[in-house]
Design an enzyme around this catalytic site. Structure first.
Site, PDB file in Angstrom:
ATOM      1  N   ASP A   7     -87.103 -87.419 -65.626  1.00  0.00           N
ATOM      2  CA  ASP A   7     -88.457 -86.866 -65.617  1.00  0.00           C
ATOM      3  C   ASP A   7     -89.392 -88.026 -65.286  1.00  0.00           C
ATOM      4  OD1 ASP A   7     -90.688 -85.215 -66.004  1.00  0.00           O
ATOM      5  OD2 ASP A   7     -90.765 -85.681 -68.142  1.00  0.00           O
ATOM      6  N   GLU A  67     -86.890 -84.272 -61.517  1.00  0.00           N
ATOM      7  CA  GLU A  67     -87.906 -83.225 -61.462  1.00  0.00           C
ATOM      8  C   GLU A  67     -88.926 -83.579 -60.387  1.00  0.00           C
ATOM      9  OE1 GLU A  67     -90.113 -80.337 -64.513  1.00  0.00           O
ATOM     10  OE2 GLU A  67     -90.403 -82.457 -64.960  1.00  0.00           O
ATOM     11  N   ASP A 140     -90.652 -86.122 -72.975  1.00  0.00           N
ATOM     12  CA  ASP A 140     -90.099 -86.583 -71.696  1.00  0.00           C
ATOM     13  C   ASP A 140     -88.569 -86.590 -71.730  1.00  0.00           C
ATOM     14  OD1 ASP A 140     -92.730 -87.474 -70.454  1.00  0.00           O
ATOM     15  OD2 ASP A 140     -92.685 -88.704 -72.258  1.00  0.00           O
TER      16      ASP A 140
END
EC number: 3.1.21.10
Length: 161
Positions: A7, A67, A140
């Site tokens: 992420d 992502e 996260d």
């Protein structure tokens, strides 16, 4: 297969590493790579690169899932996060790892079954799917595990076709 989910972030870059064997999924590690605003941009990016490289050396993932970025307003933040994402992808490429990207919608769809799931719903599903005692923190880390799970699901679907 060992999947490293990432992420991207400049201050906190989440990572989630899972082992997927058939339908059995196990969390190997999750957490965040932190940088600090008083450091130069170059130093922050170098720290992220080194942190991801160390995780790759330690866990030997077969693939990396990242992502994709989604920002509506703040272009300055988007640029910094984009730089961090580039460094993540470079670390994976330097280790000859295939990189897959998933949008937030795809991650929600892959983990919860629908793209409008809330952050809390995704986190609860991450906990449930990986049989964890509690929801991973910080957010996260949970997000990165969700990216790993999304890729695991997508990979299973691709290999069945």
């Amino acid at each position: 297969m060992i999947i490293m989910g990432l992420d991207p972030g400049i201050a906190a870059c989440g990572y989630g590493i899972i082992h997927a064997k058939g339908t059995k999924l196990e969390c190997l590690a999750c957490g965040v790579l932190r940088t600090y605003s008083d450091e130069s941009a170059t130093k922050r990016l170098e720290s992220i690169y080194q942190g991801v490289s160390n995780l790759i050396s330690e866990f030997s993932p077969n693939t990396v899932a990242v992502e994709s970025l989604f920002f509506a307003k703040n272009s300055k933040t988007a640029m910094k996060v984009g730089q961090a994402k580039g460094v993540l992808m470079l670390a994976a490429a330097h280790n000859n790892l295939e990189i897959f990207e998933y949008t937030p919608l795809q991650v929600k769809q892959g983990v919860c079954g629908y793209g409008s799931a809330s952050k809390e719903q995704v986190q609860k599903m991450v906990k449930q799917i990986l049989s964890l005692d509690k929801i991973p923190k910080p957010d996260d880390a949970a997000d990165a595990l969700a990216v790993s799970l999304c890729h695991s699901q997508a990979y299973r679907l691709r290999t069945r076709l």
